[in-house]
Scaffold this active site. Structure first.
Site, PDB file in Angstrom:
ATOM      1  N   GLU A 126       4.314  -5.744   6.943  1.00  0.00           N
ATOM      2  CA  GLU A 126       3.549  -4.698   7.630  1.00  0.00           C
ATOM      3  C   GLU A 126       3.939  -4.580   9.106  1.00  0.00           C
ATOM      4  OE1 GLU A 126       0.918  -5.845   4.125  1.00  0.00           O
ATOM      5  OE2 GLU A 126       2.398  -6.789   5.427  1.00  0.00           O
ATOM      6  N   ALA A 128       0.864  -1.179   0.000  1.00  0.00           N
ATOM      7  CA  ALA A 128       0.000   0.000   0.000  1.00  0.00           C
ATOM      8  C   ALA A 128       0.898   1.225   0.000  1.00  0.00           C
ATOM      9  CB  ALA A 128      -0.868  -0.010   1.251  1.00  0.00           C
ATOM     10  N   GLY A 136       0.473  -5.153   0.560  1.00  0.00           N
ATOM     11  CA  GLY A 136      -0.707  -5.147  -0.324  1.00  0.00           C
ATOM     12  C   GLY A 136      -0.386  -5.672  -1.707  1.00  0.00           C
ATOM     13  N   GLU A 186      -0.684  -9.259  -1.423  1.00  0.00           N
ATOM     14  CA  GLU A 186      -2.106  -9.543  -1.192  1.00  0.00           C
ATOM     15  C   GLU A 186      -2.901  -9.448  -2.499  1.00  0.00           C
ATOM     16  OE1 GLU A 186      -3.137  -8.188   3.266  1.00  0.00           O
ATOM     17  OE2 GLU A 186      -2.137  -6.620   2.068  1.00  0.00           O
TER      18      GLU A 186
END
Ligand code: T1G
Length: 693
Positions: free
Chosen positions: A128, A66, A105, A108
């Site tokens: 993370e 992200a 992300g 993911e």
């Protein structure tokens, strides 16, 4: 090739749609990237000419997570969940083509594709936890369904970047394609999937590996127990563990909800805010406003070190570890032999712990040459002096180096406190003199204070920062002042810690408060570890300090099992009734009536003067930015990263409170608590260190 948006292109080759992201520097999942993914996949899904979809990235890496810089800001663009739903519910085969690092992300997103291929140098991870978070887009629910609970636990609590080969073995990557041929490799893989009519399994539906862990709570209990010390004080590792537990014990959708709940708790907490601040601070620290990126630097191919003591030896290992030949000079053969054998032993111990092969040990020690003559350093590009902390000795060494070492070389001192401007006066080339302040053990501690003196040239500064990065250090550029940044601030804490003991606290009270705050060790336990008698002699002892009195009682610290604490045979410390008695006598002799001191006062008295001193360092321009001071304390003095550093912490608790306390103590205990002018002006403007440009 058609542009979906400014960062996304779509091309169709033989029925295979290739969606290409190009959003430097790391294709982070910014709003534009999310929109590009959503629109790109929708367009490919809707196109009858498309039979399969490949997602690939331009630049140095696949999606590295992200966009951390968007956190805390008003969300815009497609949500990551929506993007994932579009991909995961695609009826056509979807393939993520991975190079560089598929992280957070990014991984993911790849886990919502039916397949993943990667080049041999690719790595995957869910890091993370390193920014105080957890994978908040299904990573903690999908990863264990591929890798199993144990491997998933390890990956989400360590944030490790797993190499492609290991990813293939655990099923995270379905095929490794040739290096440099990712796109074509992914397209032919897509064609193979179509040709073989491979089933399109959603990771979320593959329960076998999580079911295998169901009914085995010991997996989690043992993992928590084994890592309790390492995870102490951090929230994120425990929250990540709970998410993997949820993946094992709950249906996917329930697990996803639990993951979301725990993610938001961390996201809105101060720990992640601190660790995200540190993420960017660790990248900012290399930027030097008055040293342009294109400043010419000196190629460093040969290094010289003067002094084979603890620091000299550790420093030498850094360069050998980076493949740079080092000549280490001592004045006497036995001292040289001792220094070289310590280096050798350190390497062997590392090999014994399996972190180096004996072949690597040989290679590295072969790069370190001992010498008894400074002349052997004449053609070095960088010379680092690590001799006894005495100005006359230092100046004598630099005068000799000035006469011997080739022009254009960097002449550095490892002094931790002496005035480098004065050391430089011993040479005719002060522009070549700089401080490279390593921290003990120098081959382990990540921090390097690069100390620019008044006349140090920009080329020498740029070269020093560059070499710091090359030997794997995190370097902060600081100015010449007593104790530079780290030790100068440390002196504030040490002074107050000592005073608090005179006023009524016990050393173990002060240590407990700082340990609970998150420091690995308090100042008194640290002194015992270092040895109370460093630089102490019976002859010179005047019994004026606690340390004097303890040393006179032959309490030297951990090394003889007694110091501030008493130590058992396993070096476990316990408060000492002897020390308690010494302190009471010490107070009585000075007519001090001990008072009850709260933990809160202990913490504030130790921390607030540090923040104030940091402000003074900034107003004197001895550090470029507040976050550099935080990087120094996190990487050199054990400040807990989840508290962001003394300057970040000051902003967190509010500078007004720090100023009020400093003024209160100044009125009670004198000008050592005099507030810095910068602190006063920031409070007056209602600002914090974060607002400083
Ligand atoms: N967001 C924003 N900026 C980023 C970024 C990111 N994720 N990663 C890197 N940058 C910037 C960085 O600040 C620097 O900027 C430049 O890119 C180069 O970085 C929902 C919540 C990928 C291994 O934690 O580990 O996904 O200083 O100097 O050494 O579950 O960057 O040049 O202006 O580090 O080659 C999870 C973080 C996010 C990975 C490359 N992802 N990045 O290392 O370059 S949270 C991460 C890295 C998440 C989801 C959750 C490294 C790297 P500037 P760099 P590098």
């Amino acid at each position: 090739m058609s542009a979906i948006n400014s960062v996304t292109d779509l091309s169709i080759e033989d029925g295979i749609a290739v969606l290409t992201l190009n959003s430097p520097p790391v294709n982070a999942l910014s709003a534009a990237v999310r929109d590009g993914l959503a629109d790109g996949f929708r367009s490919a899904i809707a196109d009858p000419a498309v039979n399969a979809i490949v997602l690939v990235c331009e630049g140095k890496t696949f999606i590295a997570g992200a966009d951390i810089s968007e956190f805390g800001k008003k969300p815009s663009g497609a949500s990551l969940y929506d993007v994932q739903d579009i991909i995961e519910n695609c009826a056509k085969p979807t393939i993520a083509a991975i190079h560089g690092t598929a992280l957070g992300g990014g991984l993911e997103v790849a886990l919502t594709c039916h397949f993943r291929v990667g080049v041999p140098s690719a790595r995957c991870g869910l890091p993370e936890v390193n920014i105080g978070l957890l994978p908040g887009a299904g990573g903690t629910q999908r990863l264990p369904r591929i890798a199993g609970a144990a491997k998933a636990l390890e990956m989400v609590t360590t944030g490790q970047h797993v190499p492609a080969k290991a990813c293939l073995e655990m099923g995270l990557i379905d095929e490794i394609v040739p290096e440099g041929n990712l796109r074509a490799g992914a397209v032919s893989f897509a064609k193979k999937v179509l040709a073989e009519k491979r089933p399109l399994t959603k990771v979320r539906d593959s329960d076998a590996k999580v079911e295998a862990a169901r009914g085995h709570p010991e997996i989690f209990a043992d993992y928590r127990k084994a890592n309790a010390k390492k995870f102490r004080g951090f929230l994120a590792p425990e929250y990540n563990i709970r998410c993997i537990e949820a993946a094992v014990n709950l249906p996917f959708a329930e697990g996803l909800k639990e993951e979301r709940r725990l993610f938001l708790e961390l996201m809105n907490g101060s720990q992640s805010a601190a660790q995200r601040y540190v993420f960017f601070a660790e990248r900012q620290v290399w930027k030097m406003p008055d040293i342009p990126d294109d400043t010419p630097t000196i190629p460093v191919a040969k290094v010289g070190i003067i002094g084979a003591g603890t620091m000299g030896g550790g420093i030498a290992m850094n360069f050998a570890n980076a493949g740079i030949p080092v000549t280490i000079v001592e004045t006497a053969k036995d001292a040289l032999d001792r220094g070289l054998s310590v280096i050798h032993r350190n390497y062997e111990n590392t090999a014994k712990r399996g972190r180096l092969t004996m072949d690597e040990v040989e290679k590295r020690t072969a790069l370190i040459t001992g010498s008894l003559t400074l002349e052997d350093l004449k053609d070095c590009d960088l010379v680092i002096e690590a001799v006894f902390e005495n100005m006359d000795v230092k100046k004598e060494v630099f005068a000799k180096l000035d006469a011997i070492v080739k022009q254009g070389a960097v002449l550095a001192t490892n002094t931790s406190a002496l005035n480098i401007d004065e050391i430089a006066t011993a040479t005719k080339r002060p522009e070549a003199v700089i401080g490279l302040h390593f921290f003990s053990p120098a081959n382990v501690m990540r921090l390097l204070e690069v100390v620019r003196a008044d006349k140090t040239s920009k080329t020498v500064i740029a070269t020093s920062m560059q070499i710091a990065r090359r030997i794997g250090k995190i370097a902060a550029l600081v100015g010449v002042c007593p104790g530079f940044v780290g030790n100068r601030i440390l002196a504030q804490r040490q002074r107050e810690a000592q005073k608090l003991v005179l006023e009524g606290a016990m050393p173990w009270d002060v240590d407990r408060v700082l340990y609970e705050f998150g420091f690995p060790m308090g100042p008194f336990a640290m002194s015992d570890l270092a040895g109370l008698d460093i630089g102490w002699t019976k002859e010179k002892s005047k019994g004026e300090t606690l340390r004097d009195m303890l040393c006179e009682l032959d309490r030297r610290g951990q090394k003889n099992g007694k110091g501030f604490y008493d130590y058992d045979e396993n070096r476990n410390a316990k408060p000492s009734p002897v020390t308690e008695k010494v302190i009471e006598e010490f107070r009585a002799k000075r007519g001090i009536n001990a008072r009850k001191i709260s933990d809160e006062e202990i913490l504030e008295r130790c921390i607030y003067p540090m923040i104030n001193e940091g402000a003074k360092i900034l107003e004197e321009k001895k550090a470029i930015r507040a976050s550099d001071i935080d990087i120094v304390w996190i990487n050199g003095y054990g400040w807990p990263v989840y508290r962001g550093g003394p300057m970040f912490y000051g902003d967190l608790i509010g500078l007004a409170r720090v100023l009020a306390k400093m003024r209160e103590w100044q009125s009670q205990m004198g000008d050592v608590f005099k507030p810095s002018t910068l602190l006063e002006s920031l409070v007056a403007e209602g600002k914090g260190f974060k607002d400083l440009k």
